[in-house]
Design a protein around this motif. Sequence first.
Motif, short mmCIF file in Angstrom:
data_model
loop_
_atom_site.label_atom_id
_atom_site.label_comp_id
_atom_site.label_asym_id
_atom_site.label_seq_id
_atom_site.Cartn_x
_atom_site.Cartn_y
_atom_site.Cartn_z
N ILE A 193 0.88 -1.23 -0.02
CA ILE A 193 -0.12 0.26 -0.01
C ILE A 193 0.86 1.31 0.06
CG2 ILE A 193 -1.87 1.17 1.09
CD1 ILE A 193 -2.35 -1.28 2.57
N SER A 194 0.61 2.36 -0.80
CA SER A 194 1.63 3.45 -1.05
C SER A 194 1.11 4.19 0.12
CB SER A 194 1.29 4.18 -2.22
OG SER A 194 0.03 4.77 -2.32
N GLY A 195 2.10 4.95 0.69
CA GLY A 195 1.97 6.00 1.72
C GLY A 195 0.90 7.12 1.40
N GLN A 196 0.70 7.32 0.02
CA GLN A 196 -0.34 8.28 -0.33
C GLN A 196 -1.61 7.62 -0.18
OE1 GLN A 196 -0.12 9.08 -4.52
NE2 GLN A 196 -1.14 10.78 -4.26
N THR A 197 -1.89 6.47 -0.27
CA THR A 197 -3.06 5.62 -0.18
C THR A 197 -3.39 5.82 1.33
OG1 THR A 197 -2.78 4.46 -2.15
CG2 THR A 197 -4.53 3.66 -0.69
N MET A 198 -2.34 5.48 2.08
CA MET A 198 -2.60 5.60 3.48
C MET A 198 -3.20 6.84 4.02
SD MET A 198 0.43 3.03 5.21
CE MET A 198 0.76 1.50 4.52
N ARG A 199 -2.26 7.78 3.75
CA ARG A 199 -2.63 9.08 4.15
C ARG A 199 -4.19 9.63 3.85
NH1 ARG A 199 1.25 12.22 6.95
NH2 ARG A 199 3.29 10.83 6.75
N HIS A 200 -4.40 9.38 2.51
CA HIS A 200 -5.64 9.94 1.93
C HIS A 200 -6.82 8.87 2.62
CE1 HIS A 200 -8.50 11.17 -0.86
NE2 HIS A 200 -8.75 9.90 -1.33
N THR A 201 -6.39 7.60 2.69
CA THR A 201 -7.60 6.81 3.51
C THR A 201 -7.81 7.32 4.82
OG1 THR A 201 -6.62 4.88 2.28
CG2 THR A 201 -8.10 4.48 4.14
#
Lengths: 518, 440
Positions: free
Chosen positions: B95-103
């Motif tokens: 999972i990309s860091g960007q996906t995590m932050r956005h989630t």
Amino acid sequence: MTSLETQVLIIGGGITGTGIARDLSLRGISCIVVEKKDINAGASGSNHGLLHSGARYVSNDPGTATECMEESRILKQVAPQCIEDTGGFFVAVKGDDESYIADFPALCAAAGIEVSPVDIRDAVETEPALSGNIIAAYETTDAVVDPFKLSLENIFHAVQLGAILMCFTRVTGFTIFNNRIQSVHLLNTQNGETHIVKTDHVVNAAGAWAGETARYAGINLPMVYSKGTLLITCHRITQRVINRLRRPADGDILTPGGTVSIAGTTSVPTHDLGSLHPTSEEVDLIIREASVMLPELKNSTFIRAFSGIRPLTGSPENDEGRAISRGYVLLDHARDGIENFVTITGGKLTTYRLMAEKTADLVCSRMNISSSCQTQTLQLPAHDACRWSEPGLSPRYWLKTRKPGDLLLCECEMVPISAIDCILESMKHHAVPPGLRSLGIRSRIGKGPCQGAYCSIRTIAYLYDKGMLKGDQGLVEMIAFLRERWKGMQPVLWGERLMHAELQEAIHCGLFETELQK
Amino acid sequence: MKKTANPAATSHPDTNTYDLAVIGTGMAGMAASLIAADRGLSVAQAGLTGEILFSSGFFDFLAIHPVREKRYWTNPWEAVHAMIQDHPDHPYARISGQTMRHTWDVMLSFLEREGLPYHRELEENTRMITSQGTVKSTYCLPLTMQPGADGLKQNLPCLIADFHGMREFSAVQIAESLRSQWKGIRTLRIHFPGTDGLTELYPERMARALELPTNREKLAVLVKPHAKEVKLVGLPAVLGIEKSLQVTNDLSERLGLPVFEIPTIPPSVPGIRLKETFERALPQIGVRQFLQMRVLRVNPEPDGLFRLDIGSVSPEYIIKARAVILATGRFFGGGLYAERDGIRETVMGLKVVQPATRSEWHRDDFFDPAGHPIHHAGLETDSLFRPLAASGRPAYPNLFAAGSILAHQDWIRSKSGVGLAVCSAAAAVESCIYLKGVNK
């Protein structure tokens, strides 16, 4: 350090030690029982709870068989509150040794044990869990006994007569002079206090730890240990005790116990008394063997497994647990040069009273006291605080009394606050600190299907509210309780039980982070 | 009156075809439905909705790594980075860091919008007390609990009150157990408004009672005289269900002090709040929910779609979906089942990576620092969160898995339950959209 004095000091708070304490107290002899943990911490607390008719031992140990027959008859008379007189069936299945089946009635008759043949159809009709593959069945007088209640009733009576019980107290040494133990040195493992007890006589009833205890007197006592594992089902499978009609082997007994059944056992030589973990392999072995008689065990759910150590005295060369006599051994250590020291070991739960009688007789003769045993005929008094270990009692009591404010601390087994109060009061007099494990021995707390997941939390909260726990004692108690329960749960975790275990870990580790607290 | 998002049971099969069917109604299933609907997919969701009730209310991301060393990370993002370095097969590694932050942003703004606001320090785990008097680390916590975390951090004089008849919550226990970490906690035991203290109190009923202002007034009157020399007041997490923030704020105003909730043993009120919020809000954004029902069968059809039979015992609805996300949880959730001789996946019979024999599932010590190997069992996936068949290739091109059913993680010991659930759900939805685009 405090100094105490007594006529007899008994080491070990299992059924033998508590039985001896009552026997001696009834003879007017003062005694102190020291137990390094709590009542029935060893083999007395981890067995089938089987009150043997004797039929199991007719082929390989007829002496023990006869003793069991006589003793179970006495106990049914004098301690009925501890016994459920279920009766038993001995059954053989297709493929079992036919000559043993044929010899069985005669062997029983020779030992004086009553058995009567049962029509196979009748047997299966009265115990529908029995396999359709049964080829012979005999009815016996086997029964079940609550070992915790039995030991507690014995010690309560002894204490009432003047005996002293010191739990969580371990022997650290003997002072020996002139071939006699002059005094015994004790350490309370809970508060660090030390005691010296001046005593006329010492009885070693330390069970599996008898060898260790004898060493304090410089005596070498060869012991053989056999580990036995048992399995507790979620429901009661039969009304009677079921024995396999063959020479004693693994997985050939099923005893009922209140709302559950207990299947076992195994017999594995062991040397390690420290940590007794039942294993997945032992569980699978018991299921495989016992399901031959009782097929539904193959698909049963089990609450937990537990292991005990059979302390057998015998030559260490003969390491085969099942070949050694289950008879008791009473050793007068005068032969080893210590005049006031005896060891009583081996034996069966069923024969504890006889063992206590013989030990007390020997001690009395050594002390030149003439007195006779009363436990053969005198009723064992029922004490209020001893009744809570009985399955099904709490719910009946709670529903009947239904006092306002008497909330349930355990919902699986319906243990109310009033029962816990009653037990806590009695523990005060036995030097037992309040805690989950000590309450668990004396009640059904932690024994139901949730295995303590919720009642442990409620009980600890209650003990804090009563001021009985301080600081992080509750956390320490909780960790010890969960560890102990885990030993029994771990080998039976599959299906629904595994779901519960996962939830338990999610709560205690995921939410409370119990494992990370400093 | 009980609101239900379920249409009345009907014998007419629901023949709609959805872009995505989400199986499971725990945090992973709820997050997958929310995120997919948010991204414009048509979504159906089915499951038994029992497990989310066991949520504590805390949203963990990652606090402990490696589990064996019990190493605590103040910054969860650094912990995630370390986890990925050390365990490239951990789901977080896909999972990309960007996906995590956005989630996290999507989840928290959704909950805020729906009246269940959460607090978080963007780059920091927060330490908060529990009903056992232990201290727990988490990433996000309900705003109604947050003052307690400040109180602990600053060692503020605090009053903790509990109630006669609430058997799992003892203020004395909390104060005693925390003695070395949070000094000067005072305790108070009172009768819950309208009760006599002689019968059991149930958190859910208490929470509903406190939605009424009169009960809050009675409670404030009982507490106020004892709160003179403290800076904040802690209560068990029973301060309302639908309006927990208003209930808590109202009590604060009446007492003139910050009030905070202390999480209790599950199933607990914060879990009920999450369940009710998702069940209320998801249908409003177009998710078709089939609640209190199982997915009885999932069949791949010749047209590449999945056919799902949904019902309690026998099929009541039949739907079709272009993709499926399996978010059925582990053993407690019902996604995995342990037979005596092995672990199986319950819905589709997928391959479960697991220890060779049952004796290796658990360690002898419950608290073994290494954790129990069984927790690492589960579904192994490709980088797009598609479960792998024995061949090592995805079992189906359009089947995804999310949440705790994933292998190679120990959410309990590493304190990563909700993070794993929502981030892997988001990643699975992304893959689903990506593949849809690719295949078009």
